[in-house]
Write a protein that holds these residues in place. Structure first.
Motif, mmCIF file in Angstrom:
data_model
loop_
_atom_site.group_PDB
_atom_site.id
_atom_site.type_symbol
_atom_site.label_atom_id
_atom_site.label_comp_id
_atom_site.label_asym_id
_atom_site.label_seq_id
_atom_site.Cartn_x
_atom_site.Cartn_y
_atom_site.Cartn_z
ATOM 1 N N LEU A 207 26.774 -21.694 -33.678
ATOM 2 C CA LEU A 207 26.801 -21.196 -35.097
ATOM 3 C C LEU A 207 26.776 -19.769 -34.859
ATOM 4 N N ASP A 208 27.456 -18.887 -34.967
ATOM 5 C CA ASP A 208 27.208 -17.387 -34.823
ATOM 6 C C ASP A 208 27.202 -16.822 -36.231
ATOM 7 N N THR A 209 26.189 -15.901 -36.594
ATOM 8 C CA THR A 209 25.964 -15.107 -37.693
ATOM 9 C C THR A 209 26.565 -13.637 -37.311
ATOM 10 N N GLU A 210 26.635 -12.688 -38.224
ATOM 11 C CA GLU A 210 27.070 -11.361 -37.706
ATOM 12 C C GLU A 210 26.221 -10.880 -36.680
ATOM 13 N N VAL A 211 25.113 -11.283 -36.635
ATOM 14 C CA VAL A 211 24.218 -10.529 -35.699
ATOM 15 C C VAL A 211 23.692 -11.276 -34.470
ATOM 16 N N GLY A 212 24.545 -12.684 -34.185
ATOM 17 C CA GLY A 212 24.274 -13.511 -32.931
ATOM 18 C C GLY A 212 23.938 -14.893 -33.198
ATOM 19 N N PHE B 17 15.287 -10.556 -34.371
ATOM 20 C CA PHE B 17 15.316 -10.760 -35.777
ATOM 21 C C PHE B 17 16.894 -10.086 -36.274
ATOM 22 N N SER B 18 17.410 -10.587 -37.376
ATOM 23 C CA SER B 18 18.658 -10.148 -37.976
ATOM 24 C C SER B 18 18.373 -9.452 -39.254
ATOM 25 N N GLY B 19 18.850 -8.419 -39.628
ATOM 26 C CA GLY B 19 18.544 -7.669 -40.568
ATOM 27 C C GLY B 19 19.576 -6.724 -41.406
ATOM 28 N N LEU C 41 27.270 1.906 -31.837
ATOM 29 C CA LEU C 41 27.018 0.878 -32.544
ATOM 30 C C LEU C 41 27.692 0.876 -33.889
ATOM 31 N N GLY C 42 27.963 2.180 -34.425
ATOM 32 C CA GLY C 42 28.900 2.073 -35.482
ATOM 33 C C GLY C 42 27.827 2.013 -36.831
ATOM 34 N N LEU C 43 26.500 2.255 -36.433
ATOM 35 C CA LEU C 43 25.509 2.036 -37.676
ATOM 36 C C LEU C 43 25.875 2.751 -38.974
ATOM 37 N N LEU D 20 18.350 -2.234 -30.594
ATOM 38 C CA LEU D 20 19.278 -2.693 -31.641
ATOM 39 C C LEU D 20 20.548 -3.168 -31.019
ATOM 40 N N ALA D 21 21.302 -4.264 -31.492
ATOM 41 C CA ALA D 21 22.559 -4.734 -31.151
ATOM 42 C C ALA D 21 23.565 -5.216 -32.440
#
Length: 270
Positions: A12-17, A138-140, A176-178, A266-267
């Protein structure tokens, strides 16, 4: 073409991995059944350290912890799933049933296509899978962006109690389009994390996370020390055995994990 079938080993993937996999779900199920991380790890099977690493990663990536330590268990203490963890396991297993059915339909469809090679497709999917070697993941959410010449200072809220800062190049930030509110994945190598136990020590490092030592894995030269943060997340550092002794680090003792903003990678996942 040889008869080949895809089997559901879902992640299962979240928006950050990637946050969950079959092995991690089986670990959670065994924790619920055994009430002990040691017995659960043997049942999967995983090493005790690998099991705790997986739990730390899941708790760090999830909106709230999936696993918690409890006092007064059958042998004086134990480990159990939170209500959120139980819901995640149930959801995963329900999705897995649907996933397997979809894969079976895909296999049949590929056989109908001229030149459809299921085995080649499997190899391609395997090559496209990758994992990060950084111990701390970490995700944030991006809460601050400040341009300073060629660099960007990026503030990331891991939860309501924890924020970290990263320094990346302007080109990387643009690539990254931060933007404020964007979900990101922050990676920090354990070798980049320093520990202190004295609150009076003044340091220049931007990231200073106080917590409680939850585990120490000793080696002949270095030890791996994991701190449990107040939010339920954790951070791991590699410290020399002499350094561990000099700081008086023991399970339950307070300590601060320190790392430079430039040590944070960051990724994003698109």
């Amino acid at each position: 073409m040889n008869a080949t079938r895809f089997f559901a080993r879902m992640s299962l993937d979240t928006e950050v991995g990637t946050a969950l996999s079959d092995t991690r779900i089986r670990l959670l199920e065994q924790i619920e059944r055994e009430g002990s991380i040691n017995r659960a790890a043997k049942a999967v099977p995983l090493s005790y350290k690998a099991a705790w690493d997986a739990i730390d990663t899941m708790n760090n990536l999830a909106p709230e912890p999936l696993v918690k330590r409890v006092a007064g268990g059958r042998q004086g203490g134990g480990t159990q799933l939170t209500d959120y963890g139980r819901r995640i396991v149930a959801m995963y297993r329900a999705l897995e049933i649907e996933y397997q059915a979809a894969l079976d339909r895909l296999t049949e469809r590929l056989k109908e296509v001229n030149g459809g090679d299921v085995q080649s497709f499997q190899k391609l999917m395997h090559r496209m899978s990758m994992k990060a070697s950084a111990r701390n993941q970490f995700s944030g959410t991006v809460t601050g962006l400040r341009l300073g010449g060629i660099d960007y200072e990026v503030r990331i809220a891991l939860d309501a109690q924890t924020e970290i800062t990263a320094i990346i190049t302007r080109a990387s930030a643009e690539n990254l389009g931060l933007a404020i509110g964007r979900e990101v994945f922050a990676l920090v190598k354990s070798s980049s994390v320093m520990l202190v136990a004295d609150r009076s020590v003044k340091l220049t490092a931007r990231n200073q996370l106080w917590g409680e030592v939850s585990a120490i894995h000793e080696g002949p030269v270095n030890s791996e020390v994991t701190l449990a943060l107040p939010s339920g997340r954790s951070v791991t550092a590699v410290v020399t055995a002499d350094g561990c002794e000099a700081l008086g680090l023991r399970p339950g003792s307070p300590a601060c994990a320190i790392f430079k903003a430039s040590s944070v990678i960051l990724a994003i996942c698109e």
